[in-house]
Motif scaffolding. Structure first.
Motif, PDB file in Angstrom:
ATOM      1  N   THR A 120     -90.022  -4.472-117.760  1.00 38.52           N
ATOM      2  CA  THR A 120     -89.496  -2.950-118.230  1.00 38.52           C
ATOM      3  C   THR A 120     -88.094  -2.708-118.031  1.00 38.52           C
ATOM      4  OG1 THR A 120     -90.263  -1.925-116.527  1.00 38.52           O
ATOM      5  CG2 THR A 120     -91.684  -2.189-118.416  1.00 38.52           C
ATOM      6  N   ALA A 121     -87.515  -3.602-117.615  1.00 37.43           N
ATOM      7  CA  ALA A 121     -86.071  -3.419-117.350  1.00 37.43           C
ATOM      8  C   ALA A 121     -85.160  -3.779-118.484  1.00 37.43           C
ATOM      9  CB  ALA A 121     -85.376  -4.599-116.191  1.00 37.43           C
ATOM     10  N   SER A 178     -79.706 -10.000-120.578  1.00 37.65           N
ATOM     11  CA  SER A 178     -79.312 -11.069-119.947  1.00 37.65           C
ATOM     12  C   SER A 178     -80.754 -12.003-119.514  1.00 37.65           C
ATOM     13  CB  SER A 178     -78.471 -11.264-118.586  1.00 37.65           C
ATOM     14  OG  SER A 178     -78.980 -10.235-117.698  1.00 37.65           O
ATOM     15  N   GLU A 179     -81.681 -11.418-119.645  1.00 35.31           N
ATOM     16  CA  GLU A 179     -83.084 -12.181-119.073  1.00 35.31           C
ATOM     17  C   GLU A 179     -84.042 -12.279-120.356  1.00 35.31           C
ATOM     18  OE1 GLU A 179     -83.014 -11.476-114.245  1.00 35.31           O
ATOM     19  OE2 GLU A 179     -84.578 -10.390-115.474  1.00 35.31           O
ATOM     20  N   VAL A 190     -83.751  -3.687-131.786  1.00 34.91           N
ATOM     21  CA  VAL A 190     -82.262  -3.623-131.580  1.00 34.91           C
ATOM     22  C   VAL A 190     -82.024  -4.081-130.106  1.00 34.91           C
ATOM     23  CG1 VAL A 190     -81.631  -1.919-133.512  1.00 34.91           C
ATOM     24  CG2 VAL A 190     -82.005  -1.080-131.108  1.00 34.91           C
ATOM     25  N   SER A 191     -82.977  -4.618-129.323  1.00 31.69           N
ATOM     26  CA  SER A 191     -82.525  -5.057-127.863  1.00 31.69           C
ATOM     27  C   SER A 191     -83.638  -6.198-127.781  1.00 31.69           C
ATOM     28  CB  SER A 191     -82.956  -3.825-126.971  1.00 31.69           C
ATOM     29  OG  SER A 191     -84.534  -3.547-127.013  1.00 31.69           O
ATOM     30  N   ALA A 192     -83.368  -6.881-126.642  1.00 33.32           N
ATOM     31  CA  ALA A 192     -84.063  -8.017-126.123  1.00 33.32           C
ATOM     32  C   ALA A 192     -85.234  -7.432-125.967  1.00 33.32           C
ATOM     33  CB  ALA A 192     -83.512  -8.798-125.103  1.00 33.32           C
ATOM     34  N   TYR A 193     -85.270  -6.234-125.142  1.00 36.16           N
ATOM     35  CA  TYR A 193     -86.607  -5.692-124.674  1.00 36.16           C
ATOM     36  C   TYR A 193     -87.688  -5.590-125.841  1.00 36.16           C
ATOM     37  CZ  TYR A 193     -89.876  -2.217-123.190  1.00 36.16           C
ATOM     38  OH  TYR A 193     -91.125  -1.450-122.945  1.00 36.16           O
ATOM     39  N   GLY A 194     -86.978  -4.850-126.746  1.00 33.07           N
ATOM     40  CA  GLY A 194     -87.807  -4.450-128.085  1.00 33.07           C
ATOM     41  C   GLY A 194     -88.335  -5.646-128.668  1.00 33.07           C
ATOM     42  N   ASP A 228     -71.317   8.558-125.041  1.00 33.04           N
ATOM     43  CA  ASP A 228     -70.779   8.846-123.535  1.00 33.04           C
ATOM     44  C   ASP A 228     -71.520   8.247-122.484  1.00 33.04           C
ATOM     45  OD1 ASP A 228     -69.182  10.669-124.945  1.00 33.04           O
ATOM     46  OD2 ASP A 228     -70.515  12.267-124.832  1.00 33.04           O
ATOM     47  N   TYR A 229     -72.764   7.704-123.003  1.00 34.37           N
ATOM     48  CA  TYR A 229     -73.331   6.980-121.551  1.00 34.37           C
ATOM     49  C   TYR A 229     -73.610   5.734-121.948  1.00 34.37           C
ATOM     50  CZ  TYR A 229     -76.839   6.493-117.634  1.00 34.37           C
ATOM     51  OH  TYR A 229     -77.445   6.326-116.678  1.00 34.37           O
ATOM     52  N   PRO A 230     -72.763   4.898-122.194  1.00 32.91           N
ATOM     53  CA  PRO A 230     -73.021   3.241-122.782  1.00 32.91           C
ATOM     54  C   PRO A 230     -73.985   2.578-121.892  1.00 32.91           C
ATOM     55  CG  PRO A 230     -70.955   3.425-121.836  1.00 32.91           C
ATOM     56  CD  PRO A 230     -71.598   4.766-121.606  1.00 32.91           C
ATOM     57  N   THR A 231     -74.875   1.731-122.265  1.00 33.59           N
ATOM     58  CA  THR A 231     -75.907   0.853-121.494  1.00 33.59           C
ATOM     59  C   THR A 231     -75.757  -0.415-121.962  1.00 33.59           C
ATOM     60  OG1 THR A 231     -77.547   1.524-123.053  1.00 33.59           O
ATOM     61  CG2 THR A 231     -77.462   2.583-120.808  1.00 33.59           C
ATOM     62  N   PRO A 232     -76.263  -1.543-121.333  1.00 33.80           N
ATOM     63  CA  PRO A 232     -76.108  -2.906-121.884  1.00 33.80           C
ATOM     64  C   PRO A 232     -76.990  -3.092-123.348  1.00 33.80           C
ATOM     65  CG  PRO A 232     -76.309  -3.038-119.583  1.00 33.80           C
ATOM     66  CD  PRO A 232     -76.419  -1.564-119.956  1.00 33.80           C
ATOM     67  N   ALA A 233     -78.318  -2.282-123.195  1.00 29.09           N
ATOM     68  CA  ALA A 233     -79.196  -2.558-124.373  1.00 29.09           C
ATOM     69  C   ALA A 233     -79.100  -1.135-125.131  1.00 29.09           C
ATOM     70  CB  ALA A 233     -80.681  -2.552-123.815  1.00 29.09           C
ATOM     71  N   LYS A 234     -79.070  -1.461-126.539  1.00 23.98           N
ATOM     72  CA  LYS A 234     -79.065  -0.251-127.313  1.00 23.98           C
ATOM     73  C   LYS A 234     -80.363   0.421-127.406  1.00 23.98           C
ATOM     74  CE  LYS A 234     -77.870   0.936-132.117  1.00 23.98           C
ATOM     75  NZ  LYS A 234     -77.719   0.631-133.569  1.00 23.98           N
ATOM     76  N   ARG A 235     -80.392   1.677-127.313  1.00 24.94           N
ATOM     77  CA  ARG A 235     -81.516   2.471-127.392  1.00 24.94           C
ATOM     78  C   ARG A 235     -81.977   3.005-128.759  1.00 24.94           C
ATOM     79  NH1 ARG A 235     -80.528   0.871-122.270  1.00 24.94           N
ATOM     80  NH2 ARG A 235     -82.173   1.723-120.702  1.00 24.94           N
ATOM     81  N   PRO A 236     -83.147   3.064-129.360  1.00 22.73           N
ATOM     82  CA  PRO A 236     -83.162   3.670-130.476  1.00 22.73           C
ATOM     83  C   PRO A 236     -82.910   5.185-130.715  1.00 22.73           C
ATOM     84  CG  PRO A 236     -85.172   2.585-129.724  1.00 22.73           C
ATOM     85  CD  PRO A 236     -84.388   2.657-128.581  1.00 22.73           C
ATOM     86  N   ALA A 237     -82.063   5.615-131.499  1.00 24.24           N
ATOM     87  CA  ALA A 237     -81.721   7.068-131.479  1.00 24.24           C
ATOM     88  C   ALA A 237     -83.013   7.883-131.996  1.00 24.24           C
ATOM     89  CB  ALA A 237     -80.518   7.161-132.757  1.00 24.24           C
TER      90      ALA A 237
END
Length: 295
Positions: free
Chosen positions: A66-67, A73-74, A126-130, A254-263
């Protein structure tokens, strides 16, 4: 319908696992949580050996990588844990002739839709996790026809690490907190998830109706932004302690993260309600219950 149910659940420490253990006794279910080292999702021999030893009536596939940001990167590890592992769990359930309830996520969608997502909407992580979680859904469904895949979102509980606990921790040392206000979803109590999972597992173990199988959405009722959720938490904190924390409403940019979150993470629960008769409480009601416990 069977009164007592023996359920094996993958994982030992997660919010849903802890909630299942707590709620199981209240729901006539024996919850057997099994995780590392006995059951390791990247060690398929351990999966088979552990589950065959337990001989459950149903299996809940709850353990996951869940990271979300680290998964960028993993990705290979995320796929091993979130896709290949659950597929093996489903294969073992199929061998045992029992159902599997697999937990998935809003991250399987792009987040671009206006309104609530339903189960028939096209996926597009839109992310590796997803991507890893969507692969897990497909693997579980292919490995065992006797399955219910439950997508949830914005999970919090009295256990583990989650948004509610983070906000309360920040409130100990801050008078103001900036929170994203342009991502929409529904906060979901893991206690409510546990109640629903046990109900679904019980029905699957006794009722052969094909309508009970497939993909379902399971979140709290209503909708909110992360800032709305934080506002509710700080309002409850103020009522109990007098501590005031103000919120700065910011954008995801304003709060960028490595993985994109669904809006947009809003999921429609209508199919679950129509099929199983399960209606989750409004998110504010459930959040108040958990907040009371934490405070």
């Amino acid at each position: 319908m069977r009164d007592w149910l023996r359920i094996a659940v993958t994982g030992k420490q997660g919010q849903v696992v802890s909630s299942l253990v707590e709620r199981g006794a209240l729901s006539g279910a024996e919850i057997i949580a099994v995780g590392r080292p006995e059951l390791d999702l990247i060690d398929h021999k351990s999966i088979r050996a552990s589950l065959l030893k337990i001989k459950p009536d149903a299996i809940v596939s709850a353990a996951a990588y869940t990271a979300v940001d680290k998964a960028e990167s993993e990705e290979a590890l995320a796929f091993a844990v979130n896709a290949h592992g659950p597929t093996t769990v489903a294969e073992v359930a199929n061998e045992l002739g029992i159902p599997i309830v697999h937990l998935s996520t809003d991250y399987v969608f792009t987040g671009d839709k206006d309104g609530f997502y339903n189960e028939a909407d096209e996926t597009g992580p839109v992310s590796a996790y997803g991507r890893s979680k969507l692969a897990g859904e497909l693997g579980v469904a292919a490995a065992n026809p006797n399955h219910a895949i439950l997508r949830t979102a914005w999970v919090y509980s009295p256990f583990g690490a989650n948004f509610m606990k983070t906000m309360l921790r920040l409130a100990e040392t801050r008078d103001s907190v900036n929170v994203v206000a342009d991502q929409f979803g529904t906060p979901t109590s893991a206690l409510d998830i546990a109640d629903a999972v046990i109900s679904v597992a019980r029905r699957l173990s006794t009722d052969l109706d094909p309508k009970l199988r497939g993909v379902f959405h399971l979140t709290g009722g209503g909708e909110a932004t992360w800032a709305d959720f934080a506002e509710m938490i700080f309002s409850g904190l103020h009522a109990r302690s007098g501590k005031h924390v103000s919120i700065g409403r910011i954008t995801a940019a304003d709060y960028p993260t490595p993985a994109k979150r669904p809006a947009n993470s809003r999921l429609s629960n209508e199919k679950l309600k129509q099929t199983y008769g399960i209606t989750a409480p409004d998110w504010k009601e459930s959040a108040k219950v958990v907040l009371d416990r934490l405070l």
